[in-house]
Design a protein around this motif. Structure first.
Motif: not given
Length: 362
Positions: A7-11, A39-46, A51-57, A87-88
């Protein structure tokens, strides 16, 4: 394929709320987005990894000092880790949009190693963010994308969609008159691929996939030397059957969709207006209001337009009310297909895991 799903997650706007100035540069601005941790806990258990992917201008500039970013970022990570969420990898692009770097979302410059990693199930992975660039990133990676807020997804609906599995179907319908093949993925948008031998009809079916927000591929080899009737009818029946199959037991389904029935008809195509309201009820019913000025457009008899939607309702088990008015027949027909597609887009949304019916079945 089997493999690790990411799961590639924005911040900002996804894990934490984004302030008005678009910079979380103080502890006072750090606020979690509702429903994110469960939600993240449920996905982790599955078995999902994050991976956090963020633009920080302009991170590191005088306008956005690095130390102002690092404190809230460290607290965010510590709080999530205290709940069992790690986060991986954390990938931050510090460039400005004007620089046009490939590492900036929706570019995949920071993610090339994931594209090359054969141990991953990249097609089964997903991107979650709050901007259109996050959906574009998902398309560039070849995976599903979810956009939070602005009438879109919530963390609960994202988790429900990912945990429920993909809504996909392939249907082949073969008669003495036609051979139709349809493939659907209701949770992944892609450019439609249509080939029926009728150019105008292909164009209309493309509207269904494009504005419905799902992957649609359809091929039909029909008896066009007779006329277009069987091609149109059997394509609609096969598409409806694929919709019914992809929806499964319909748990979590929004079920209802409307475009233009809450007041005036609202989907315009130049001088034409169309509206559609539908219910994925399991009961086929079709009601049409409208009259086309011409008997034919682009090699398609306009009498087959309501017949297409009636056949679609029969195949899908769908209740559809459709109306149109206008002067240009092409515009009127296209408005009909777009309005139905937009209503489908709404009805196909997932909202939790419950069944949207007091009957206990749909």
């Amino acid at each position: 394929m089997s493999g690790q799903r990411i799961l590639f997650v924005d911040r900002d706007g996804t894990l934490i709320e984004e302030p008005a100035d678009c910079q979380v540069d103080s502890f006072a601005k750090l606020r979690f987005v509702e429903g994110m941790i469960p939600a993240l806990l449920a996905l982790r258990d599955a078995g999902w990894q994050f991976v956090m992917v963020s633009n920080q201008d302009g991170l590191g500039s005088d306008r956005f000092p690095r130390e102002a970013f690092e404190g809230p970022q460290a607290l965010l990570l510590q709080l999530l880790e205290s709940q069992g969420i790690a986060f991986r990898e954390i990938l931050i692009d510090e460039s400005l949009e004007s620089e046009g770097r490939s590492t900036r979302k929706p570019g995949v410059g920071m993610l090339l190693h994931y594209l090359r990693d054969r141990s991953l199930d990249l097609a089964g992975s997903a991107v979650v963010g709050d901007r259109e660039t996050d959906l574009q990133l998902a398309a560039n990676l070849g995976c599903r994308g979810f956009r939070l807020g602005q009438g879109g997804e919530t963390w609960a609906s994202v988790a429900a969609a990912l945990l429920a599995g993909p809504r996909q179907a392939q249907v082949e319908r073969v008669t003495r008159e036609t051979r139709v093949w349809v493939a659907l993925d209701l949770d992944r948008a892609a450019e439609p691929e249509i080939a029926t031998g009728l150019g105008f009809f292909d164009h209309m079916l493309e509207q269904v996939g494009k504005h419905g927000g799902f992957t649609l591929r359809l091929r039909c080899d029909g008896d066009l030397h007779v006329d277009e009737h069987h091609t149109v009818e059997d394509s609609a029946l096969a598409l409806g059957q694929a919709l019914r199959q992809a929806l499964g037991d319909k748990r979590g389904l929004d079920r209802y969709g409307e475009d233009g029935f809450a007041g005036a008809i609202t989907l315009p195509m130049d001088e034409s207006l169309a509206g559609a309201a539908l219910d994925l009820s399991g009961r086929p019913c079709f009601v049409f209001e409208g009259r086309f000025p011409r008997a034919e457009v682009g090699g398609l008899a306009t009498e087959l337009v309501p017949h297409f939607f009636r056949s679609l309702c029969e195949g899908a088990g769908m209740n559809l009310h459709l109306r149109v008015r206008g002067e240009n027949t092409h515009h009127m027909v296209e408005a009909c297909f777009k309005a139905v597609a937009r209503a489908l887009r709404q009805a196909l949304r997932r909202e939790g895991t419950g069944l949207p019916s007091t009957k206990g079945a749909l």
